[in-house]
Scaffold this active site. Structure first.
Site, PDB file in Angstrom:
ATOM      1  CB  CYS A 118      -0.959  -0.007   1.183  1.00 51.88           C
ATOM      2  SG  CYS A 118      -2.301  -1.200   1.001  1.00 51.88           S
ATOM      3  CB  ALA A 133      -0.320   1.232  -4.170  1.00 53.16           C
ATOM      4  CD  GLU A 134      -1.420   6.964   0.574  1.00 50.70           C
ATOM      5  OE1 GLU A 134      -1.658   8.110   1.004  1.00 50.70           O
ATOM      6  OE2 GLU A 134      -1.800   5.937   1.141  1.00 50.70           O
ATOM      7  CB  THR A 135       4.890   6.250  -2.789  1.00 50.78           C
ATOM      8  OG1 THR A 135       4.909   6.131  -1.364  1.00 50.78           O
ATOM      9  CG2 THR A 135       6.038   7.127  -3.251  1.00 50.78           C
ATOM     10  CB  SER A 145       0.973  10.491  -3.731  1.00 50.75           C
ATOM     11  OG  SER A 145      -0.048   9.934  -2.942  1.00 50.75           O
TER      12      SER A 145
END
Length: 132
Positions: free
Chosen positions: A52, A55-57, A60
């Site tokens: 996660c 994925a978020e990095t 973003s």
């Protein structure tokens, strides 16, 4: 790194601690990798939270690049992830592909694969535009 420079986006302590590297970035597509070693759960496989973070990095970074020309930046509003198989060694590679690049929201699909190209995780991330 190919694509635009990541000057408006700083690499944070979490990315440094986890060994996460962004290798290519544009508003439409961001890729990078994360070592499995050091990011495992007690059973010796990649922690789902580490997937996660990757994925978020990636999503973003893409959203920040998308909103930057208009003087904005991005904050995450939602992430979901499905973990398909364990990764026990090497690195995992992630690719965030834009699904929607709007005026106030940006949504990305993120595919994370192991060294053999097998899908480890599928995620979706939505970011909202905020003033920089």
């Amino acid at each position: 790194m190919n694509g635009p420079a990541l000057t408006p986006i700083q690499r944070g302590p979490l990315e440094n601690r986890m060994g996460l590297v962004v290798t290519d970035a544009s508003p439409q597509r961001v890729s990078g990798f994360l070592p499995v070693d050091g990011n495992t759960q007690p059973f010796g496989v990649l922690h789902g939270g580490a997937s996660c973070v990757l994925a978020e990095t990636l999503a973003s970074v893409g959203a920040c690049l998308h909103f930057a020309p208009g003087g904005g930046t991005a904050v995450g509003t939602e992430i979901n992830a499905s973990h398909h198989r364990p990764a026990g060694q090497g690195v995992v590679h992630g690719v965030a592909t834009a699904v929607h690049l709007g005026r106030t929201l940006a949504t990305y699909e993120v595919t994370i694969t192991d060294a053999d190209g097998r899908r480890v995780c599928s995620a979706r991330m939505t970011c909202a535009r905020v003033a920089a």
